[in-house]
Scaffold this motif. Structure first.
Motif, PDB file in Angstrom:
ATOM      1  N   GLN A  56      22.318  -6.378-108.109  1.00  0.00           N
ATOM      2  CA  GLN A  56      21.822  -5.830-106.841  1.00  0.00           C
ATOM      3  C   GLN A  56      22.959  -5.204-106.040  1.00  0.00           C
ATOM      4  OE1 GLN A  56      18.771  -5.539-105.255  1.00  0.00           O
ATOM      5  NE2 GLN A  56      17.878  -6.025-107.239  1.00  0.00           N
ATOM      6  N   ALA A  57      24.132  -5.840-106.052  1.00  0.00           N
ATOM      7  CA  ALA A  57      25.289  -5.279-105.357  1.00  0.00           C
ATOM      8  C   ALA A  57      25.704  -3.956-105.995  1.00  0.00           C
ATOM      9  CB  ALA A  57      26.447  -6.272-105.375  1.00  0.00           C
ATOM     10  N   LEU A  58      25.651  -3.872-107.312  1.00  0.00           N
ATOM     11  CA  LEU A  58      25.961  -2.627-108.014  1.00  0.00           C
ATOM     12  C   LEU A  58      24.954  -1.537-107.650  1.00  0.00           C
ATOM     13  CD1 LEU A  58      27.534  -1.022-110.175  1.00  0.00           C
ATOM     14  CD2 LEU A  58      25.918  -1.937-111.843  1.00  0.00           C
ATOM     15  N   ALA A  59      23.673  -1.870-107.642  1.00  0.00           N
ATOM     16  CA  ALA A  59      22.644  -0.893-107.297  1.00  0.00           C
ATOM     17  C   ALA A  59      22.815  -0.396-105.866  1.00  0.00           C
ATOM     18  CB  ALA A  59      21.254  -1.512-107.481  1.00  0.00           C
ATOM     19  N   VAL A 118      25.911   1.993-105.791  1.00  0.00           N
ATOM     20  CA  VAL A 118      25.621   3.277-106.429  1.00  0.00           C
ATOM     21  C   VAL A 118      24.724   4.126-105.534  1.00  0.00           C
ATOM     22  CG1 VAL A 118      24.441   4.368-108.381  1.00  0.00           C
ATOM     23  CG2 VAL A 118      26.000   2.456-108.769  1.00  0.00           C
ATOM     24  N   ALA A 119      23.733   3.493-104.907  1.00  0.00           N
ATOM     25  CA  ALA A 119      22.836   4.234-104.015  1.00  0.00           C
ATOM     26  C   ALA A 119      23.600   4.804-102.824  1.00  0.00           C
ATOM     27  CB  ALA A 119      21.706   3.330-103.534  1.00  0.00           C
ATOM     28  N   ARG A 120      24.525   4.026-102.273  1.00  0.00           N
ATOM     29  CA  ARG A 120      25.314   4.508-101.140  1.00  0.00           C
ATOM     30  C   ARG A 120      26.221   5.667-101.545  1.00  0.00           C
ATOM     31  NH1 ARG A 120      25.151   2.165 -95.885  1.00  0.00           N
ATOM     32  NH2 ARG A 120      26.989   3.446 -95.781  1.00  0.00           N
ATOM     33  N   VAL A 121      26.849   5.573-102.711  1.00  0.00           N
ATOM     34  CA  VAL A 121      27.734   6.641-103.182  1.00  0.00           C
ATOM     35  C   VAL A 121      26.953   7.923-103.434  1.00  0.00           C
ATOM     36  CG1 VAL A 121      29.177   7.355-105.126  1.00  0.00           C
ATOM     37  CG2 VAL A 121      29.490   5.103-104.116  1.00  0.00           C
ATOM     38  N   ARG A 122      25.727   7.782-103.951  1.00  0.00           N
ATOM     39  CA  ARG A 122      24.891   8.967-104.209  1.00  0.00           C
ATOM     40  C   ARG A 122      24.291   9.548-102.934  1.00  0.00           C
ATOM     41  NH1 ARG A 122      20.640   8.336-108.770  1.00  0.00           N
ATOM     42  NH2 ARG A 122      20.577  10.539-108.313  1.00  0.00           N
ATOM     43  N   GLY A 123      24.412   8.845-101.825  1.00  0.00           N
ATOM     44  CA  GLY A 123      23.899   9.355-100.563  1.00  0.00           C
ATOM     45  C   GLY A 123      22.444   9.011-100.305  1.00  0.00           C
ATOM     46  N   ASN A 124      21.878   8.093-101.058  1.00  0.00           N
ATOM     47  CA  ASN A 124      20.486   7.680-100.841  1.00  0.00           C
ATOM     48  C   ASN A 124      20.399   6.724 -99.661  1.00  0.00           C
ATOM     49  OD1 ASN A 124      19.809   9.143-103.098  1.00  0.00           O
ATOM     50  ND2 ASN A 124      19.779   7.383-104.449  1.00  0.00           N
ATOM     51  N   ASP A 125      19.281   6.776 -98.942  1.00  0.00           N
ATOM     52  CA  ASP A 125      19.053   5.875 -97.824  1.00  0.00           C
ATOM     53  C   ASP A 125      18.541   4.549 -98.391  1.00  0.00           C
ATOM     54  OD1 ASP A 125      18.558   4.632 -95.457  1.00  0.00           O
ATOM     55  OD2 ASP A 125      16.991   6.006 -94.797  1.00  0.00           O
ATOM     56  N   VAL A 126      19.377   3.521 -98.357  1.00  0.00           N
ATOM     57  CA  VAL A 126      19.009   2.242 -98.976  1.00  0.00           C
ATOM     58  C   VAL A 126      18.001   1.473 -98.136  1.00  0.00           C
ATOM     59  CG1 VAL A 126      21.151   2.026-100.260  1.00  0.00           C
ATOM     60  CG2 VAL A 126      21.019   1.104 -97.947  1.00  0.00           C
TER      61      VAL A 126
END
Length: 65
Positions: A38-41, A44-52
């Motif tokens: 979950q920490a990895l996901a 990765v979402a933050r680096v890709r610019g997705n709104d978590v």
């Protein structure tokens, strides 16, 4: 990238990146593995610019029967 129990040299030999988790009985391994995954996901979402905090199409999945 691989997720393995601490001290597993076989996995370390074939993977470029290794996430190690404590060695636990096989039935408990999913519970222990979910935290680093979950920490990895999240990372990765933050680096890709997705709104978590606002996943896409969540309302469709929750409301469709």
């Amino acid at each position: 990238m691989a997720l393995c129990a601490k001290g597993d040299e076989a996995t370390e030999a074939v993977a470029d990146y290794v996430l190690e988790i404590p060695a636990v009985p096989e039935l408990l391994s999913p519970v222990v593995a979910i935290v680093p995954l979950q920490a990895l996901a999240y990372g990765v979402a933050r680096v890709r610019g997705n709104d978590v905090d606002r996943p896409r199409n969540l309302a469709k999945v929750v409301t469709v029967e």
